[in-house]
Design a protein around this motif. Structure first.
Motif, PDB file in Angstrom:
ATOM      1  N   HIS A  47       1.369 -11.454  -6.256  1.00  0.00           N
ATOM      2  CA  HIS A  47       0.137 -12.104  -6.700  1.00  0.00           C
ATOM      3  C   HIS A  47      -0.276 -11.675  -8.116  1.00  0.00           C
ATOM      4  N   THR A  94      -4.395 -12.125  -8.470  1.00  0.00           N
ATOM      5  CA  THR A  94      -5.362 -12.162  -7.378  1.00  0.00           C
ATOM      6  C   THR A  94      -4.999 -11.114  -6.330  1.00  0.00           C
ATOM      7  N   LEU A 115      -8.240  -8.832 -12.565  1.00  0.00           N
ATOM      8  CA  LEU A 115      -8.001  -9.552 -11.319  1.00  0.00           C
ATOM      9  C   LEU A 115      -9.111 -10.571 -11.106  1.00  0.00           C
ATOM     10  N   SER A 116      -8.756 -11.720 -10.564  1.00  0.00           N
ATOM     11  CA  SER A 116      -9.740 -12.788 -10.380  1.00  0.00           C
ATOM     12  C   SER A 116      -9.664 -13.336  -8.958  1.00  0.00           C
ATOM     13  N   GLY A 117     -10.569 -14.259  -8.659  1.00  0.00           N
ATOM     14  CA  GLY A 117     -10.606 -14.875  -7.341  1.00  0.00           C
ATOM     15  C   GLY A 117     -11.504 -14.109  -6.390  1.00  0.00           C
ATOM     16  N   LEU A 139     -13.480 -10.679 -10.525  1.00  0.00           N
ATOM     17  CA  LEU A 139     -13.571 -11.122  -9.143  1.00  0.00           C
ATOM     18  C   LEU A 139     -14.848 -11.920  -8.934  1.00  0.00           C
TER      19      LEU A 139
END
Length: 177
Positions: A47, A94, A115-117, A139
């Motif tokens: 990921h 993610t 990091l995202s999502g 995030l």
């Protein structure tokens, strides 16, 4: 007398056999647990879309023990992953739900990356987790009330993200030890 000796030998043989079975079963269970941990960590690796230090490419490979990977700490007795600290690697990507399968994890530090999502709800079912740090990422989503019901958690750091919504009413539960 000869009959007693034979019964003693049979009893001794059965005892050794049962102990051997227990050792083999314990080794198989430990192997399955570390395999579960490895699969969860490899899902995280999959990921990650940007890894400027090549942390994963050069170190997190399936042909080496998870316990030797950078950012991983294992318990010496159980050989389970107890800490994941890949902070400050400037990673992008993610967080996969499989990370929640790290059932012996006490420390999760993904801070200072990009990091995202949403944070997967499986993270909030980690009953051994004591320290959670997602500081300085991208995030999003609402802060789940589940995070504040985690009985083992001692410290949560979520600043500098894109979380929305109100803090849950049960936020005070986290301070009850």
């Amino acid at each position: 007398m000869e009959r007693n000796f034979s019964l003693s030998m049979i009893t001794l043989s059965l005892t050794h056999f049962l102990l051997l079975c227990l050792v083999v079963a314990a080794a198989a269970a430990a192997s399955n647990n570390i395999t579960t941990d490895q699969q969860a960590l490899l899902a995280l690796k999959d990921h990650i879309t940007y890894d400027p230090t090549n942390l994963f490419a050069h170190n997190w490979t399936s042909n080496t023990s998870v316990c030797t990977w950078i950012g991983i700490t294992c318990d010496v007795n159980s050989h389970r992953v107890t800490a994941l600290d890949i902070s400050q690697f400037n990673l992008q990507g993610t967080i996969p739900p499989q990370l929640g399968n790290l059932s012996s994890l006490t420390t999760l530090n993904l801070s200072h990356n990009k990091l995202s999502g949403d944070v997967p709800s499986s993270i909030y079912t980690m009953h051994s987790l004591k320290f959670l740090d997602f500081t300085d990422n991208q995030l999003s989503g609402s802060v789940s009330s589940f995070v504040f019901n985690m009985s083992s958690i001692l410290e949560i750091l979520l600043t500098n993200n894109r979380f929305s919504g109100e803090l849950p009413k049960n936020i005070c539960n986290i301070f009850l030890i």
